[in-house]
Design a protein around this motif. Structure first.
Motif, PDB file in Angstrom:
ATOM      1  N   LEU A   5      -0.462  -0.574  -4.415  1.00 36.80           N
ATOM      2  CA  LEU A   5      -1.839  -0.088  -4.343  1.00 36.80           C
ATOM      3  C   LEU A   5      -1.844   1.403  -4.040  1.00 36.80           C
ATOM      4  CD1 LEU A   5      -3.463  -2.880  -2.104  1.00 36.80           C
ATOM      5  CD2 LEU A   5      -3.043  -2.910  -4.570  1.00 36.80           C
ATOM      6  N   PHE A   6      -2.743   2.135  -4.714  1.00 37.58           N
ATOM      7  CA  PHE A   6      -2.905   3.571  -4.483  1.00 37.58           C
ATOM      8  C   PHE A   6      -4.373   3.844  -4.156  1.00 37.58           C
ATOM      9  CE2 PHE A   6       0.784   3.134  -7.233  1.00 37.58           C
ATOM     10  CZ  PHE A   6       1.711   3.952  -6.610  1.00 37.58           C
ATOM     11  N   PRO A   7      -4.785   3.585  -2.905  1.00 41.43           N
ATOM     12  CA  PRO A   7      -6.203   3.734  -2.562  1.00 41.43           C
ATOM     13  C   PRO A   7      -6.659   5.172  -2.372  1.00 41.43           C
ATOM     14  CG  PRO A   7      -4.947   3.039  -0.643  1.00 41.43           C
ATOM     15  CD  PRO A   7      -3.996   3.019  -1.800  1.00 41.43           C
ATOM     16  N   GLN A   8      -5.732   6.100  -2.145  1.00 42.82           N
ATOM     17  CA  GLN A   8      -6.105   7.481  -1.867  1.00 42.82           C
ATOM     18  C   GLN A   8      -5.985   8.338  -3.131  1.00 42.82           C
ATOM     19  OE1 GLN A   8      -5.112   9.324   1.795  1.00 42.82           O
ATOM     20  NE2 GLN A   8      -4.577   7.397   2.834  1.00 42.82           N
ATOM     21  N   PRO A   9      -6.441   9.595  -3.080  1.00 47.60           N
ATOM     22  CA  PRO A   9      -6.303  10.477  -4.237  1.00 47.60           C
ATOM     23  C   PRO A   9      -4.863  10.527  -4.720  1.00 47.60           C
ATOM     24  CG  PRO A   9      -7.722  11.489  -2.599  1.00 47.60           C
ATOM     25  CD  PRO A   9      -7.156  10.251  -1.963  1.00 47.60           C
ATOM     26  N   ILE A  10      -4.671  10.504  -6.016  1.00 49.92           N
ATOM     27  CA  ILE A  10      -3.342  10.332  -6.598  1.00 49.92           C
ATOM     28  C   ILE A  10      -2.427  11.497  -6.248  1.00 49.92           C
ATOM     29  CG2 ILE A  10      -3.624  11.498  -8.829  1.00 49.92           C
ATOM     30  CD1 ILE A  10      -2.240   7.936  -8.230  1.00 49.92           C
ATOM     31  N   ASN A  11      -2.981  12.674  -5.964  1.00 48.57           N
ATOM     32  CA  ASN A  11      -2.149  13.835  -5.640  1.00 48.57           C
ATOM     33  C   ASN A  11      -1.565  13.764  -4.228  1.00 48.57           C
ATOM     34  OD1 ASN A  11      -5.011  14.176  -5.057  1.00 48.57           O
ATOM     35  ND2 ASN A  11      -4.481  16.191  -4.247  1.00 48.57           N
ATOM     36  N   TYR A  66       0.402  11.260  -3.311  1.00 44.94           N
ATOM     37  CA  TYR A  66       1.586  10.401  -3.399  1.00 44.94           C
ATOM     38  C   TYR A  66       2.740  11.147  -4.081  1.00 44.94           C
ATOM     39  CZ  TYR A  66      -1.821   6.753  -2.320  1.00 44.94           C
ATOM     40  OH  TYR A  66      -2.800   6.002  -1.720  1.00 44.94           O
ATOM     41  N   SER A  67       3.929  10.587  -3.950  1.00 45.02           N
ATOM     42  CA  SER A  67       5.130  11.173  -4.549  1.00 45.02           C
ATOM     43  C   SER A  67       5.014  11.160  -6.067  1.00 45.02           C
ATOM     44  CB  SER A  67       6.362  10.382  -4.111  1.00 45.02           C
ATOM     45  OG  SER A  67       7.476  10.671  -4.925  1.00 45.02           O
ATOM     46  N   THR A  68       5.075  12.325  -6.682  1.00 42.27           N
ATOM     47  CA  THR A  68       4.936  12.419  -8.137  1.00 42.27           C
ATOM     48  C   THR A  68       6.065  11.685  -8.853  1.00 42.27           C
ATOM     49  OG1 THR A  68       3.814  14.551  -7.945  1.00 42.27           O
ATOM     50  CG2 THR A  68       4.755  14.008 -10.088  1.00 42.27           C
ATOM     51  N   GLY A  69       7.297  11.832  -8.355  1.00 44.94           N
ATOM     52  CA  GLY A  69       8.428  11.166  -8.994  1.00 44.94           C
ATOM     53  C   GLY A  69       8.286   9.652  -8.969  1.00 44.94           C
ATOM     54  N   PHE A  70       7.855   9.099  -7.833  1.00 45.42           N
ATOM     55  CA  PHE A  70       7.658   7.653  -7.720  1.00 45.42           C
ATOM     56  C   PHE A  70       6.541   7.199  -8.643  1.00 45.42           C
ATOM     57  CE2 PHE A  70       5.434   4.134  -5.420  1.00 45.42           C
ATOM     58  CZ  PHE A  70       6.385   3.165  -5.665  1.00 45.42           C
ATOM     59  N   LEU A  71       5.448   7.941  -8.677  1.00 45.00           N
ATOM     60  CA  LEU A  71       4.322   7.587  -9.555  1.00 45.00           C
ATOM     61  C   LEU A  71       4.765   7.536 -11.009  1.00 45.00           C
ATOM     62  CD1 LEU A  71       1.488   9.823  -8.022  1.00 45.00           C
ATOM     63  CD2 LEU A  71       1.549   7.332  -8.005  1.00 45.00           C
ATOM     64  N   VAL A  99       0.888  -1.159   0.000  1.00 43.59           N
ATOM     65  CA  VAL A  99       0.000   0.000   0.000  1.00 43.59           C
ATOM     66  C   VAL A  99       0.923   1.206   0.000  1.00 43.59           C
ATOM     67  CG1 VAL A  99      -1.842   1.233   1.173  1.00 43.59           C
ATOM     68  CG2 VAL A  99      -1.745  -1.270   1.291  1.00 43.59           C
ATOM     69  N   ALA A 100       0.891   1.978  -1.062  1.00 45.09           N
ATOM     70  CA  ALA A 100       1.889   3.028  -1.278  1.00 45.09           C
ATOM     71  C   ALA A 100       1.929   4.019  -0.118  1.00 45.09           C
ATOM     72  CB  ALA A 100       1.595   3.769  -2.581  1.00 45.09           C
ATOM     73  N   PRO A 101       3.128   4.445   0.278  1.00 41.33           N
ATOM     74  CA  PRO A 101       3.232   5.471   1.323  1.00 41.33           C
ATOM     75  C   PRO A 101       2.753   6.818   0.797  1.00 41.33           C
ATOM     76  CG  PRO A 101       5.399   5.012   0.386  1.00 41.33           C
ATOM     77  CD  PRO A 101       4.447   4.015  -0.217  1.00 41.33           C
ATOM     78  N   LEU A 102       2.092   7.580   1.649  1.00 41.82           N
ATOM     79  CA  LEU A 102       1.725   8.938   1.285  1.00 41.82           C
ATOM     80  C   LEU A 102       2.982   9.777   1.092  1.00 41.82           C
ATOM     81  CD1 LEU A 102      -1.293   9.491   3.704  1.00 41.82           C
ATOM     82  CD2 LEU A 102      -1.329   8.751   1.317  1.00 41.82           C
ATOM     83  N   ARG A 103       2.843  10.865   0.381  1.00 45.42           N
ATOM     84  CA  ARG A 103       4.012  11.650  -0.029  1.00 45.42           C
ATOM     85  C   ARG A 103       4.906  12.032   1.147  1.00 45.42           C
ATOM     86  NH1 ARG A 103       1.432  15.056  -2.900  1.00 45.42           N
ATOM     87  NH2 ARG A 103       0.934  16.452  -1.169  1.00 45.42           N
ATOM     88  N   ASP A 104       4.309  12.474   2.246  1.00 47.05           N
ATOM     89  CA  ASP A 104       5.107  12.906   3.403  1.00 47.05           C
ATOM     90  C   ASP A 104       5.775  11.744   4.122  1.00 47.05           C
ATOM     91  OD1 ASP A 104       4.356  15.478   2.836  1.00 47.05           O
ATOM     92  OD2 ASP A 104       2.762  15.560   4.337  1.00 47.05           O
TER      93      ASP A 104
END
Length: 634
Positions: free
Chosen positions: A309-315, A317-322, A276-281
């Motif tokens: 998995l990216f269950p939350q709004p895409i903004n 998450y880390s843009t570079g990782f995405l 489950v992907a870490p949030l950006r912070d």
């Protein structure tokens, strides 16, 4: 008797009927003990008819029903309770399953309508915004002139959301009025922070791979949401997409907020590791906990070992990782809407009442049937289930449209379990259970084992085990084993805590090694194999792990936990063979109809549906890994 159906296009039903219907549905589903005789309209007012009102009815919280209804109806809506049907009144029929799935009859804000249009309109449609201005006029502001076909498309797409509303819609070219990314995503209040952002509203600088991935997720939901929410039960794997392998063992690591553990143990034990992907912070903290670089993580995703998995709004998450992950041709990721669809499908197998493909009237009948359950069903469980389901059913479809996979927790199993716990113990653990049930529900949909995060014996670990036990259930029967406890099925497996190169490690632990161990684990849980087989496999695995732990003198040990119901059955019978595990909700569901004769019941068709879905319970058990507190010297 004149009637009108909210789901049908009709000028005889004013816009207030949507808010009146919403208020009435809350009465139906949150106060199922109250006898009702429908929602009626007379003149400009609406009446929820409760024949027993003169007797001084009370709501479940002890308040007078009249007081409760005033506090729970839509503000300013001209609706009140009545003891009898108003003479000459028009009956407003309840929404059907398809209406609920399409949000027909659901009061929507202007923002809600714009979100739905952003998802449903073709990508070639120009930038736009919808707004309403008094008196009774709606405008679609667009950035350029529309073709005749585009004009038909916008009116056709808007029509279901404006059923009965006295709005005349005009299309106006106004380049400065359409929704921009900046307008769509201000500093969002926390209450709406989980609402998904349509691809159309992504910032113009968003990299193309990210935009395309979100567009695909939007298109999937736009084309399949009616089938997902109101159609027949489906296999969760049908909704996962081509980038997620469906064969082989899998674990799930929730790295969204809490620091995860070294990923090497998971790579050695499971064919696939789902993050489950870490949030950006929390991105850098998660990589540090996993003891892996972002480049190595991307490489393992490219090899097919890791999915994200990216269950939350895409903004969030880390843009570079995405961008790096979404550029991979293998598409090793699932975005929120697909994950929501798979989770709903799995929940229907384990707890069919969570997302029943029936309308409001049938849901009310299901609650009435649940109230009739007495034998073998503890009152706190029964009442908790009734309250939890009622709360969920008032908003589930809207929440899934707005929040995707995050809504499956807010309106899913965690909410119901929280109500049961509160009524059984008096403790309010709703927030903890909502948080802990998320990875359990996603793991269930993916057929994954949950790996621990944070420190051992902390709340999240215990809550995850509790949720997994209740979600997986117990062997079928009229008596349900106690829930919330797990026992070790795989003991003292060495955990890889070092810094061995993950790419080399991935090559060393072959799919055959991993598959053999996991086949043995699930064989033990299902009662098909013996502990001696498993112990030999564990020794072989540990020999290999010791080699990769040579750089450290201290090694951790891992236990794999399973619900006590599964292990107790194996211990008592030695070989239960085809024993079927039924979730807590399905168990109560079976009790609900066991003594009812469908042929003699006025809702016999609904009872037949309940029996049919209850017969299709899943034997899959959600396992939880626990890292032992004691650290042994290597």
């Amino acid at each position: 008797m004149p009637t009108d159906q909210l789901g049908h296009l009709s000028s005889t039903v004013p816009g207030d009927a949507w808010h009146a219907s919403w208020s009435y549905v809350r009465l139906l589903l949150l106060q199922p003990q109250v006898r009702v005789e429908g929602l009626w309209k007379l003149g400009d007012k609406f009446y929820a008819v409760c024949p027993d009102l003169p007797r001084g009815l009370l709501a479940k919280n002890g308040d007078p029903l009249d007081t409760w209804f005033k506090d729970n109806k839509a503000i300013t809506c001209p609706i009140s309770l009545a003891a009898s049907i108003p003479e000459g009144g028009l009956k407003i029929l309840e929404q059907q399953a398809a209406d609920l799935a399409m949000l027909r009859g659901t009061p929507l804000t202007i923002h809600d309508v714009n979100v739905q249009l952003a998802i449903l309109l073709p990508k070639s449609f120009p930038d736009f915004t919808f707004d309403d201005l008094p008196p009774e006029k709606g405008f679609v502001f667009v950035s350029r002139e529309l073709t005749h076909e585009e004009t038909s498309v916008i009116h056709g797409t808007l029509k279901p959301f404006l059923v009965g509303l006295p709005l005349r819609v005009e299309v106006v070219v106004a380049p400065n009025r359409f929704v921009s990314a900046e307008a769509a995503v201000p500093e969002i209040p926390s209450s709406n922070g989980l609402n998904l952002l349509p691809a159309r509203w992504l910032n113009p600088t968003t990299p193309i791979p990210i935009r395309q991935a979100v567009e695909e997720d939007d298109d999937f939901w736009a084309s399949r949401h009616v089938e997902i929410l109101s159609g027949p039960s489906a296999d969760p794997k049908d909704w996962l997409g081509n980038g997620i392998p469906i064969d082989g063992s899998r674990c799930l690591i929730d790295a969204s907020v809490l620091p995860p553990r070294n990923i090497r143990t998971s790579l050695a034990l499971f064919r696939y590791v789902t993050l489950v992907a870490p949030l950006r912070d929390h991105h850098d903290i998660a990589l540090k906990g996993l003891a892996i670089s972002e480049s190595d993580l991307i490489e393992l995703a490219h090899r097919g070992r890791i999915q994200v998995l990216f269950p939350q709004p895409i903004n969030r998450y880390s843009t570079g990782f995405l961008e790096r992950l979404f550029e991979l041709d293998s598409r090793p990721y699932i975005l929120s809407r697909r994950l929501a669809a798979a989770t709903v499908a799995d929940a229907r197998r384990r707890m069919p009442l969570l997302y029943p493909p029936v309308g409001v009237a049938e849901r009310r009948i299901l609650l009435e049937l649940l109230q009739m359950v007495q034998d073998n069903a503890p009152a706190p469980w029964r009442e908790g289930l009734i309250t939890g389901l009622g709360e969920s059913w008032t908003s589930a479809e809207y929440a899934l449209h707005s929040k995707g996979a995050m809504a499956t927790s807010l309106n899913g199993f965690g909410r119901i379990l929280g109500e049961m716990v509160r009524r059984e113990t008096g403790k309010d653990l709703l927030l903890e259970l909502l948080f802990s049930s998320m990875p359990v529900e996603w793991a269930g949909a993916l057929g994954a084992t949950i790996m621990p995060v944070g420190l051992e014996n902390e709340g999240p670990q215990k809550m995850a085990e509790f949720c997994a036990s209740a979600y997986s259930g117990a062997v079928t029967g009229t008596q349900l084993a106690s829930i919330g406890t797990v026992e070790a099925v795989l003991e003292e497996v060495l955990a890889l805590e070092g810094d061995a190169p993950v790419r080399e490690l991935d090559t060393a632990f072959s799919p055959r090694d991993i598959s053999q161990l996991n086949d043995l684990v699930y064989g033990i849980v299902r009662g098909n194999l013996t502990g001696q087989d498993l112990r030999k496999a564990v020794r072989d695995l540990n020999d290999k792990v010791r080699y990769y732990n040579s750089s450290t003198k201290r090694v951790a040990w891992l236990n794999l936990m399973a619900p006590t119901g599964a292990l107790a059955t194996y211990a008592l019978t030695g070989n239960p063979g085809g024993a079927t595990f039924v979730g807590l909700g399905s168990w109560l569901l079976g009790l609900m109809v066991k003594d009812l004769d469908a042929s003699r019941h006025p809702c016999g068709g609904l009872i037949d549906w309940v029996r049919s879905v209850n017969a299709r319970t899943t034997p899959d058990v959600v396992l939880v890994s626990r890292l032992k507190k004691a650290i042994k010297e290597g």
